[in-house]
Design a protein around this motif. Structure first.
Motif, PDB file in Angstrom:
ATOM      1  N   ILE A 326     -36.428 -68.664  28.369  1.00  0.00           N
ATOM      2  CA  ILE A 326     -36.349 -67.639  27.329  1.00  0.00           C
ATOM      3  C   ILE A 326     -36.588 -66.255  27.932  1.00  0.00           C
ATOM      4  CG2 ILE A 326     -37.539 -66.727  25.295  1.00  0.00           C
ATOM      5  CD1 ILE A 326     -37.876 -69.539  24.294  1.00  0.00           C
ATOM      6  N   PHE A 327     -37.539 -66.167  28.862  1.00  0.00           N
ATOM      7  CA  PHE A 327     -37.846 -64.885  29.502  1.00  0.00           C
ATOM      8  C   PHE A 327     -36.645 -64.370  30.296  1.00  0.00           C
ATOM      9  CE2 PHE A 327     -39.411 -62.628  33.315  1.00  0.00           C
ATOM     10  CZ  PHE A 327     -40.081 -61.580  32.709  1.00  0.00           C
ATOM     11  N   VAL A 328     -36.097 -65.207  31.172  1.00  0.00           N
ATOM     12  CA  VAL A 328     -34.994 -64.772  32.041  1.00  0.00           C
ATOM     13  C   VAL A 328     -33.721 -64.549  31.232  1.00  0.00           C
ATOM     14  CG1 VAL A 328     -33.520 -65.421  33.978  1.00  0.00           C
ATOM     15  CG2 VAL A 328     -35.977 -65.914  34.063  1.00  0.00           C
ATOM     16  N   GLU A 329     -33.372 -65.517  30.391  1.00  0.00           N
ATOM     17  CA  GLU A 329     -32.145 -65.386  29.611  1.00  0.00           C
ATOM     18  C   GLU A 329     -32.232 -64.244  28.602  1.00  0.00           C
ATOM     19  OE1 GLU A 329     -31.565 -69.203  27.879  1.00  0.00           O
ATOM     20  OE2 GLU A 329     -30.951 -70.145  29.772  1.00  0.00           O
ATOM     21  N   GLY A 330     -33.442 -64.007  28.088  1.00  0.00           N
ATOM     22  CA  GLY A 330     -33.624 -62.878  27.179  1.00  0.00           C
ATOM     23  C   GLY A 330     -33.395 -61.552  27.880  1.00  0.00           C
ATOM     24  N   LEU A 331     -33.915 -61.420  29.108  1.00  0.00           N
ATOM     25  CA  LEU A 331     -33.698 -60.184  29.871  1.00  0.00           C
ATOM     26  C   LEU A 331     -32.222 -59.977  30.188  1.00  0.00           C
ATOM     27  CD1 LEU A 331     -36.685 -60.102  32.408  1.00  0.00           C
ATOM     28  CD2 LEU A 331     -36.211 -58.454  30.586  1.00  0.00           C
ATOM     29  N   VAL A 332     -31.524 -61.057  30.568  1.00  0.00           N
ATOM     30  CA  VAL A 332     -30.090 -60.943  30.863  1.00  0.00           C
ATOM     31  C   VAL A 332     -29.324 -60.533  29.604  1.00  0.00           C
ATOM     32  CG1 VAL A 332     -28.028 -62.218  31.546  1.00  0.00           C
ATOM     33  CG2 VAL A 332     -30.188 -62.589  32.772  1.00  0.00           C
ATOM     34  N   ALA A 333     -29.646 -61.179  28.480  1.00  0.00           N
ATOM     35  CA  ALA A 333     -28.974 -60.834  27.224  1.00  0.00           C
ATOM     36  C   ALA A 333     -29.282 -59.398  26.807  1.00  0.00           C
ATOM     37  CB  ALA A 333     -29.411 -61.809  26.125  1.00  0.00           C
ATOM     38  N   TYR A 334     -30.491 -58.950  27.092  1.00  0.00           N
ATOM     39  CA  TYR A 334     -30.871 -57.559  26.790  1.00  0.00           C
ATOM     40  C   TYR A 334     -29.986 -56.592  27.571  1.00  0.00           C
ATOM     41  CZ  TYR A 334     -33.759 -53.301  27.124  1.00  0.00           C
ATOM     42  OH  TYR A 334     -34.224 -52.005  27.113  1.00  0.00           O
ATOM     43  N   GLY A 335     -29.805 -56.865  28.878  1.00  0.00           N
ATOM     44  CA  GLY A 335     -28.947 -55.993  29.683  1.00  0.00           C
ATOM     45  C   GLY A 335     -27.510 -55.991  29.197  1.00  0.00           C
ATOM     46  N   VAL A 336     -27.003 -57.160  28.803  1.00  0.00           N
ATOM     47  CA  VAL A 336     -25.615 -57.267  28.345  1.00  0.00           C
ATOM     48  C   VAL A 336     -25.415 -56.540  27.015  1.00  0.00           C
ATOM     49  CG1 VAL A 336     -23.865 -58.879  27.513  1.00  0.00           C
ATOM     50  CG2 VAL A 336     -25.185 -59.425  29.575  1.00  0.00           C
TER      51      VAL A 336
END
Length: 541
Positions: A326-336
């Motif tokens: 959730i932490f990593v995928e959330g950060l990636v989704a935030y950037g996108v």
């Protein structure tokens, strides 16, 4: 975390200080009277008079106040959403520009200035300064809320029948929900804090001006900064700080009251919330009287340890296996999704954009004088580039991890365990109960709930006593060592504002006041970007 007994005060004129900025600042000298007060008369009178009038109005005409504030928030968030959105985007872009600009090499305090705090101590204070009660209040609720009703009107983790959706939809909703949460707690708010902190730091420590908002506007106003334009700027900053603090105190009292009801069965009435505010304000006054070392420092250190203990407990016993994802995928989704989330044109997701984003932007802007002054006082000796990178990234990552642990556990409880306790706090809109319902499925729920109550109360106290120091500094013409009775005065009135607004419309009134004061201060803060640029250009190479 260690702190010195007194923060660094603005430097005396030296070879490194641009003395052109010092002309006329004797006009801001405070008045010292027989009662041992040290105030800047116009600023103190404007701020105190406005606060007293507001408190009396809300207490005497509570129903009228409730109607006014009830209409004020939706009007501001729908009619002026573009002001808040554009302002916050400007802060991010300006900070990114300073990171890559040659101006980033300049040090806060001049070429020979050295940092007062180690990186661990500095990082701890940066995180503690900015979020506090907000993280405890929204840490469980917001990731789940935005996963149930994502931004851009995308499908949520539950289908139309209230059942868990298919795996692909759930995965997409959680990613977008975390991205939408990080958007409110990430680069944008910390860029806002960075602008105010950098403006105060450069003009106080590099230019030798008083540590107050007006000093940052010398490039625009010149000598008029010591007259009524400066008085109004400082008064607006003090009022915005008080409004932001009052909103946080209202959140803290409602969550503490809900916790007491959950653990001990005490009815969570408005009278209980008022009683909590009175008790905690009394503790804050005690902390103020004890001073920075004996009060604020001890409470801040205790609160950080308590927050860390609760964080580790939920990390270990909560949805441990899914937290990293959730932490990593959330950060990636935030950037996108960051460009789309930052856009204000043609938005049709009013629940998210107006109900959440616009309010948050106003709240962070209202908080920025308080947080900015604190960050400026602990960042002497850092280069502009180092300062911005650390202030943007370190607290953002800490906030994302907190949301991933607490919010991720609540999401897992609903999706994997079928537990609807936290979901019901959203359906019934009782957000103050979300933390306690999430803890129900973990070991020792009553004990951890008590820990959560204590954490909220101590955050409550540290916000109040730290805020009173900042407001007092602004209203004393930039002095950081003003007499103690003045700090007691402001700590008392912070509690009175929260009580008056709770009685005159509840949390909605507190939120409306934060938005109302954040709106004009947004324009003030955007203007600071030009002032910072001008001030850095005049620094020695």
């Amino acid at each position: 975390m260690t702190m010195s007994s007194e923060p660094q005060t603005p430097a005396a004129p030296s070879a490194e200080i641009d003395t052109d900025y010092l002309i006329g600042q004797d006009n801001i000298q405070p008045s010292i009277g027989p009662l041992k007060v040290d105030i800047h008369n116009p600023v103190f009178a404007l701020t105190a008079g406005s606060v007293i009038a507001l408190v009396l109005f809300c207490l005497i005409f509570d129903k009228i106040a409730a109607d006014i504030f009830g209409a004020l928030r939706p009007w501001l968030t729908t009619q002026f959403d573009w002001v808040f959105a554009i302002s916050m985007n400007i802060f991010v872009i300006f900070c990114l520009y300073l990171i890559v600009s040659p101006l980033g090499r300049i040090k806060i305090g001049g070429k020979s200035a050295t940092p007062e705090y180690s990186y661990p101590a500095w990082f701890s204070m940066l995180f503690a300064a900015g979020m506090g009660i907000g993280l405890v209040f929204y840490g469980v609720l917001e990731p789940l809320n935005h996963s149930l009703t994502p931004s851009f009107n995308q499908p949520g983790i539950l289908d139309a029948n209230g059942n868990v959706a298919d795996a692909a939809t759930v995965d997409a909703a959680i990613k977008l929900g975390m991205a939408s949460t990080i958007f409110h707690w990430g680069l944008h708010p910390w860029a806002c804090y960075s602008v105010v902190a950098l403006a105060l730091g450069i003009f106080a420590y590099n230019k030798g001006l008083p540590l107050t908002i007006r000093s940052a506007f010398y490039p625009i106003l010149g000598e008029r900064v010591w007259g009524w334009p400066g008085h109004l700027l400082d008064s607006l900053a003090a009022l915005a700080t008080l409004a932001g603090l009052a909103t946080s105190l209202g959140y803290g009292s409602s969550q503490a009251a809900a916790g007491l009801h959950y653990v001990f069965g005490i009815e969570a009435t408005i009278e209980l919330q008022v009683s909590i505010i009175i008790v905690v304000t009394g503790l804050a006054i005690t902390s103020v009287v004890r001073g920075l070392d004996g009060g604020v420092k001890i409470l801040s250190e205790a609160n950080m340890l308590l927050a860390l203990a609760l964080f580790l407990f939920v990390l270990i016993f909560g949805a441990t296996s899914g937290i990293l994802g959730i932490f990593v995928e959330g950060l990636v989704a935030y950037g996108v999704n960051l460009p789309a989330l930052s856009n204000w044109v043609g938005r049709d997701d009013g629940y998210y954009f107006h109900g959440w984003t616009t309010f948050y932007w106003a709240w962070w802007i209202a908080w920025s004088p308080f947080v900015g002054m604190f960050i400026a006082r602990v960042s002497l000796g850092r280069s502009v580039r180092e300062f911005i990178i650390c202030v943007l990234l370190i607290p953002t990552l800490a906030c994302v991890m907190w949301m991933a642990v607490f919010g991720g556990t609540a999401i897992s409880q609903l999706v994997n365990d079928g537990y609807t306790g936290v979901q019901q706090t959203i359906a019934n809109w009782t957000p103050e109960l979300s933390l306690f319902h999430m803890l129900e499925l973990l070991p020792l729920p009553m004990f951890t709930s008590v820990v959560g109550i204590v954490l909220v109360l101590v955050f409550f106290v540290t916000s109040s006593d730290s805020g009173s120091l900042v407001v007092d500094t602004i209203c004393a013409g930039g002095k950081v060592d003003a007499p103690m009775p003045q700090r007691v005065f402001w700590a008392s009135f912070e509690g009175l504002i929260a009580i008056a607004l709770l009685l005159g419309g509840g949390l909605g009134s507190l939120q409306a006041l934060a938005i109302a004061t954040g709106f004009p201060f947004a324009i003030v803060t955007v203007s600071m970007c030009y002032c910072i640029w001008h001030g850095l250009r005049t620094e020695p190479a």
